[in-house]
Design an enzyme around this catalytic site. Sequence first.
Site, PDB file in Angstrom:
ATOM      1  CD  GLU A   1      32.072  23.871  67.130  1.00  0.00           C
ATOM      2  OE1 GLU A   1      32.551  23.131  66.239  1.00  0.00           O
ATOM      3  OE2 GLU A   1      32.376  23.771  68.331  1.00  0.00           O
TER       4      GLU A   1
ATOM      5  CB  CYS B   1      28.925  20.480  60.583  1.00  0.00           C
ATOM      6  SG  CYS B   1      28.304  20.088  62.225  1.00  0.00           S
TER       7      CYS B   1
END
Length: 502
Positions: free
Chosen positions: A259, A293
């Site tokens: 990720e 993110c």
Amino acid sequence: MEFLKTLGIEGINPGTSTGRKHHESKETISSFTPTNGDKIATVGVTTREQYDQVVEEAQKAYKVWSQMPAPQRGEIVRQIGQKLREYKEPLGKLVTYEMGKIYQEGLGEVQEMIDICDFAVGQSRMLYGKTMHSERPQHRMYEQWHPLGIVGIISAFNFPVAVWSWNAMIAAVCGNVMIWKGSEKTPLCGVAVQKIVAKVLKENNLPEGIFNLVTGDREVGEWMTEDERIPLISATGSIRMGKEVAKTVGGRLGKSILELGGNNAIIISEDADIEMAIRATVFGAVGTCGQRCTSTRRLIVQESVYDQVKDRLLSIYENISIGDPLDENTLVGPMIDQGAVDQMQNALKEIEKEGGKVITGGEPLDEDGFYVKPAIAEVENHYDIVQEETFAPILYLIKYKTLDEAIELHNGVKQGLSSAMFTLNMREAENFLSARGSDCGIANINIGTSGAEIGGAFGGEKETGGGRESGSDAWKAYMRRQTNTMNWGDSLPLAQGIDFDV
């Protein structure tokens, strides 16, 4: 502070799984609050000897944990969720105090942990395989799923507890044991969670090695990625870090869930509910001080409504409350450290150098802590600085004319995590969600890029890494598939009709 005492945080804390008789760490990490730069406490750095002992104890615990029926493992996870409910307020405050996100977001992060526990409890009864019809008489074919063993989890500072739980709770009901290395910027969050989970394991007479903690910098992470005893590494962080993890883990033919970076955009159509779009944009751009993110980095606006959107954003940015994240009136807390502030300042200079224009914000505030004013800049999508992910509250404004141009701009970056479009036009919406539309792992209509629910699989494409965590069928990444054939007859027919008599 009272919440530190409640969580068992002391002046000096072991950074390797608590309750173990490890040799004392000589090296320590000091944790500082970004709210004013004060030192909170110190945490011991895991030594190589301690690390190997943690792996050995995890291997022993796996023999116990993997043999428990999955619903029984789910019951332990349910109790962890219940314990997190008891500690939600102090743990939320610790997340806020050590990381800097506002208290509502700190509480939300702990709630996300609770939610994934609830999800995992249900999943523990749904680790389904399939049955297939064999071409051979008196044969049965089916597939089943088995745990991998040890799952290594490397998490980042911006979500110091939630991302661990996405992996750990799902992996746990699947029968795996965990070794967790959190960010060296937020080590106390890892210590606090480890203590909470250890209480549940102790109450159930289970080995503490089911959930393990190691602490340190890049070196400790490298031990994990190089370790053939850890079949799966789930890593959250920068693209640069992810490429190194993928190379190392792939080199030993291990598995990885990555990720990595996001360079997320919202497209605002001329047919959008503008006020709704503005609210989502502001939350996505300045929430967690731009350090998610999934933060909104690029705003791609149809030229007919561009000035309206720009003026509305400027008026809001002028009045955003910036300050102590534990103050309930604050909307934007500090950045994580001085390095993050400097990175933002460098990015703002690069914007101007490439021909863009910073139209509001960006300057650091003259007070203790790492506070900055969120910035808005008018840019072109092809600028080098826009192509990068700057982990800071900088929102790029970009114009478009046609939907095709908007989608091309949207997809014209190397990252592919989260995306959104605001429109009341059904054709535009379906175009954006189609194969020719957003190339991201997450694509939304009339909601922003931030705030994913745990029920869906979370992750992105391109240089975001391609991994998936949390909901849907992400559980399969933590297990190995096995195809089984059972011959219940008294002969041995071969597949494909092969005749092989001896």
